[in-house]
Design a protein around this motif. Structure first.
Motif, PDB file in Angstrom:
ATOM      1  N   ASN A   1      32.320  33.230  -6.379  1.00  0.00           N
ATOM      2  CA  ASN A   1      31.642  33.704  -5.167  1.00  0.00           C
ATOM      3  C   ASN A   1      31.466  35.223  -5.198  1.00  0.00           C
ATOM      4  O   ASN A   1      30.400  35.751  -4.913  1.00  0.00           O
ATOM      5  CB  ASN A   1      32.443  33.286  -3.935  1.00  0.00           C
ATOM      6  CG  ASN A   1      31.662  33.440  -2.648  1.00  0.00           C
ATOM      7  OD1 ASN A   1      30.530  32.964  -2.541  1.00  0.00           O
ATOM      8  ND2 ASN A   1      32.244  34.136  -1.668  1.00  0.00           N
ATOM      9  N   ARG A   2      32.524  35.922  -5.595  1.00  0.00           N
ATOM     10  CA  ARG A   2      32.447  37.389  -5.637  1.00  0.00           C
ATOM     11  C   ARG A   2      31.463  37.860  -6.704  1.00  0.00           C
ATOM     12  O   ARG A   2      30.735  38.836  -6.494  1.00  0.00           O
ATOM     13  CB  ARG A   2      33.830  37.979  -5.895  1.00  0.00           C
ATOM     14  CG  ARG A   2      34.706  37.960  -4.648  1.00  0.00           C
ATOM     15  CD  ARG A   2      36.130  38.305  -4.994  1.00  0.00           C
ATOM     16  NE  ARG A   2      36.947  38.385  -3.802  1.00  0.00           N
ATOM     17  CZ  ARG A   2      37.349  39.521  -3.231  1.00  0.00           C
ATOM     18  NH1 ARG A   2      37.015  40.679  -3.762  1.00  0.00           N
ATOM     19  NH2 ARG A   2      38.082  39.497  -2.145  1.00  0.00           N
TER      20      ARG A   2
ATOM     21  N   ALA B   1      27.950  32.291  -1.234  1.00  0.00           N
ATOM     22  CA  ALA B   1      26.957  32.363  -2.316  1.00  0.00           C
ATOM     23  C   ALA B   1      26.797  31.054  -3.087  1.00  0.00           C
ATOM     24  O   ALA B   1      26.038  30.995  -4.045  1.00  0.00           O
ATOM     25  CB  ALA B   1      27.335  33.489  -3.281  1.00  0.00           C
ATOM     26  N   ILE B   2      27.518  30.013  -2.661  1.00  0.00           N
ATOM     27  CA  ILE B   2      27.534  28.789  -3.468  1.00  0.00           C
ATOM     28  C   ILE B   2      27.397  27.543  -2.584  1.00  0.00           C
ATOM     29  O   ILE B   2      28.056  27.431  -1.550  1.00  0.00           O
ATOM     30  CB  ILE B   2      28.862  28.669  -4.255  1.00  0.00           C
ATOM     31  CG1 ILE B   2      29.096  29.922  -5.086  1.00  0.00           C
ATOM     32  CG2 ILE B   2      28.850  27.430  -5.140  1.00  0.00           C
ATOM     33  CD1 ILE B   2      30.468  30.006  -5.706  1.00  0.00           C
ATOM     34  N   ASP B   3      26.521  26.624  -3.003  1.00  0.00           N
ATOM     35  CA  ASP B   3      26.492  25.295  -2.401  1.00  0.00           C
ATOM     36  C   ASP B   3      27.152  24.332  -3.362  1.00  0.00           C
ATOM     37  O   ASP B   3      27.002  24.464  -4.575  1.00  0.00           O
ATOM     38  CB  ASP B   3      25.048  24.847  -2.163  1.00  0.00           C
ATOM     39  CG  ASP B   3      24.355  25.736  -1.155  1.00  0.00           C
ATOM     40  OD1 ASP B   3      24.902  25.917  -0.052  1.00  0.00           O
ATOM     41  OD2 ASP B   3      23.288  26.282  -1.489  1.00  0.00           O
ATOM     42  N   ILE B   4      27.862  23.364  -2.818  1.00  0.00           N
ATOM     43  CA  ILE B   4      28.550  22.422  -3.692  1.00  0.00           C
ATOM     44  C   ILE B   4      28.131  20.990  -3.374  1.00  0.00           C
ATOM     45  O   ILE B   4      28.113  20.592  -2.203  1.00  0.00           O
ATOM     46  CB  ILE B   4      30.087  22.610  -3.623  1.00  0.00           C
ATOM     47  CG1 ILE B   4      30.800  21.603  -4.520  1.00  0.00           C
ATOM     48  CG2 ILE B   4      30.632  22.547  -2.204  1.00  0.00           C
ATOM     49  CD1 ILE B   4      32.240  21.950  -4.808  1.00  0.00           C
ATOM     50  N   PHE B   5      27.766  20.252  -4.422  1.00  0.00           N
ATOM     51  CA  PHE B   5      27.371  18.840  -4.303  1.00  0.00           C
ATOM     52  C   PHE B   5      28.324  18.021  -5.168  1.00  0.00           C
ATOM     53  O   PHE B   5      28.379  18.224  -6.380  1.00  0.00           O
ATOM     54  CB  PHE B   5      25.932  18.633  -4.800  1.00  0.00           C
ATOM     55  CG  PHE B   5      24.903  19.336  -3.967  1.00  0.00           C
ATOM     56  CD1 PHE B   5      24.664  20.693  -4.134  1.00  0.00           C
ATOM     57  CD2 PHE B   5      24.178  18.645  -3.005  1.00  0.00           C
ATOM     58  CE1 PHE B   5      23.720  21.352  -3.359  1.00  0.00           C
ATOM     59  CE2 PHE B   5      23.234  19.289  -2.225  1.00  0.00           C
ATOM     60  CZ  PHE B   5      23.001  20.652  -2.395  1.00  0.00           C
ATOM     61  N   ILE B   6      29.060  17.129  -4.531  1.00  0.00           N
ATOM     62  CA  ILE B   6      30.024  16.310  -5.275  1.00  0.00           C
ATOM     63  C   ILE B   6      29.656  14.840  -5.148  1.00  0.00           C
ATOM     64  O   ILE B   6      29.510  14.318  -4.040  1.00  0.00           O
ATOM     65  CB  ILE B   6      31.458  16.540  -4.749  1.00  0.00           C
ATOM     66  CG1 ILE B   6      31.902  17.983  -4.990  1.00  0.00           C
ATOM     67  CG2 ILE B   6      32.433  15.551  -5.392  1.00  0.00           C
ATOM     68  CD1 ILE B   6      32.139  18.377  -6.437  1.00  0.00           C
TER      69      ILE B   6
END
Ligand SMILES: *Cc1c(COP(=O)(O)O)cnc(C)c1O
Length: 480
Positions: free
Chosen positions: A124-125, A157-162
């Protein structure tokens, strides 16, 4: 430090580059160009440090000269601040000279939190610094997805798809994932098996256009940053038991070979590791390659330790690279043979080296249950089935004289309450944080087992798309 691909046909990357890319462009896995070495006095100097401080010292040489180094200290402090034990990874003695290393005090009660909490924050950073978004996609049979969602929820800053196989993960595992309601978290329950989920993820990564459009990245143990964070507890536990002045042996419940590869790395870095014992359930392809030199993954058998129901151990490729003297053309030809024929044979030199580094034991279902019961009766300690596989393998390995044996305890017994109750008649107590979480509302999208449907869902929901409309090309620099 630079990171090279095991297949030798992708450019070497910085730590940040390898962190964001996860998988090398040539399909290989990243490894540091050389292992940093710790002298005995540097190892002795870890004694008594807070876990986060010790982890900083272990990880720092890998990030030397990298923009991520400036984040490392804060990230480790935040990551291990989410743990519910002040020692983060405490040891508990279960027999004369045998200890379990409790790696389950993180937010999702499995060892994957130790690395995932760090990797999510570093990613993210790095992305915020570059002013770009990325999209994490992953398939899970339970634990990885829960740890990943917990670590990435709410990150800017991140989308997550699991993707998980609908109806085929435990109630606890599903709820740990689907009760995260942050806008950047997307659970997909797929009409299919875990292999179908993994197949779809592979297909999405294989689509170069989509991969670039969405700045796809991965968080399973193909990502070297996860292995790196796991090296730390080999050092901290060994130092607690007398390293560097005496060697320590480890037994590791193994699935994808990520955790035990971190133990190999610790040894390469100078930790006196007397032995690394691979503990598998009935999925024994690693036990067979040690015995015969032939690596031949077979069909997956469902067991009571589902996080180890894996035959094709993706991190084994990293060890192959090392066994072959870092000859990437040898790795390419073995992996090609595996793809074509479903097997490969190590040469004599590679086999000898492999057997010099590791031993391996496959533990059956009855033995796993008896181990849980026996340990509860002898010591009052409840262990989960994955840990029990480790304890049973350590017993088969037998005594090593004065050398302490550390068995990695990879999950909290409350994560697998049915198996523990069946073996002992006792229901493991659920930690308060798990109980609260499991009572919340669930959110999940149901999709057919179809690559195009999953791709469309991700394209419609990933925020990287909103951004690229106004600022084309401002996506994560994962292309090298
Ligand atoms: C993931 C997992 C393992 C296996 O670890 P690898 O790094 O894949 O070998 C073992 N136990 C538990 C509880 C896990 O979640």
């Amino acid at each position: 430090m630079r990171f090279v691909s095991t297949r030798g046909e992708a450019p070497a990357l910085s730590f940040e580059g390898a962190l964001l890319a996860a998988l090398a462009r040539d399909g290989g896995l990243f490894l540091p160009e050389a292992w940093p070495k710790f002298q005995p006095d540097a190892i002795a100097g870890l004694a008594g440090l807070d876990y986060a401080d010790a982890a900083y010292r272990i990880m720092r040489p890998f990030l030397e000269g990298d923009p991520c180094l400036a984040d490392l200290e804060t990230v480790l402090e935040e990551a291990y601040g989410t743990f519910h034990h002040p020692a983060v990874a405490p040891l508990r003695q279960i027999a004369p000279n045998v200890f379990i290393l409790e790696l389950f005090h993180g937010p999702t009660l499995a060892f994957k939190d130790l690395a995932m909490q760090v990797v999510a924050r570093l990613m993210n950073r790095a992305l915020l610094r570059k002013g770009v978004h990325a999209t994490v996609i992953g398939a899970t049979s339970g634990d990885t997805g829960a740890a990943a969602i917990e670590a990435f929820r709410g990150l800017e800053a991140i989308d997550i798809f699991i993707l998980h196989p609908k109806g085929r993960v435990s109630d606890v595992q599903r709820r740990q994932m689907t009760t995260a309601t942050e806008r950047n978290v997307h659970n997909i329950a797929l009409e299919g098996t875990f292999d179908d989920c993994q197949g779809i993820v592979k297909a999405l990564f294989g689509d170069g256009g989509l991969r670039d459009r969405l700045a796809l990245t991965g968080i399973n143990s193909i990502n070297f940053a996860r292995i790196l964070a796991q090296i730390a507890y080999y050092f901290t536990s060994a130092v607690s038991l007398g390293a560097p002045y005496r060697p320590i042996a480890f037994t590791v419940p193994t699935g994808n070979f990520g955790d035990i590869f971190a133990g190999y790395a610790a040894r390469e870095m100078g930790l006196p590791v007397a032995r690394l014992v691979i503990a598998t359930n009935l999925n024994d392809s690693l036990v067979r390659v040690l015995a015969s030199g032939v690596y031949e993954p077979k069909g997956v058998i469902a067991t009571s330790s589902p996080s180890m129901d894996i035959q094709l151990a993706s991190n084994f490729e990293r060890l192959l690279f090392e066994l072959a003297g870092r000859d990437s053309s040898r790795v390419r030809s073995l992996m090609e043979e595996l793809r074509k024929t479903g097997a490969f044979r190590l040469n004599e030199a590679e086999s000898v080296q492999l057997r010099g580094l590791f031993t391996a034991h496959s533990i059956g279902e009855h033995e796993t249950e008896m181990t849980i019961r026996g340990l509860a009766e002898e010591t009052g300690v409840l262990v989960d089935p994955h840990t029990a596989v480790g304890v049973a393998a350590a017993r088969e390995e037998g005594g090593l004289g004065p050398t302490p044996m550390v068995v990695l305890s990879t999950a909290h017994p409350a994560k697998f309450p049915e198996a523990v109750e069946r073996a002992t008649g006792r229901v493991p107590e659920q930690p308060e944080r798990l109980r609260l979480r499991l009572g919340q509302n669930e959110r999940c999208t149901f999709l057919p087992n179809d690559v195009a449907a999953v791709a469309a869902f991700i394209e419609n929901n990933a925020r990287v798309r909103d951004k690229s409309a106004g600022a084309r090309g401002r996506r994560a620099g994962v292309s090298a």
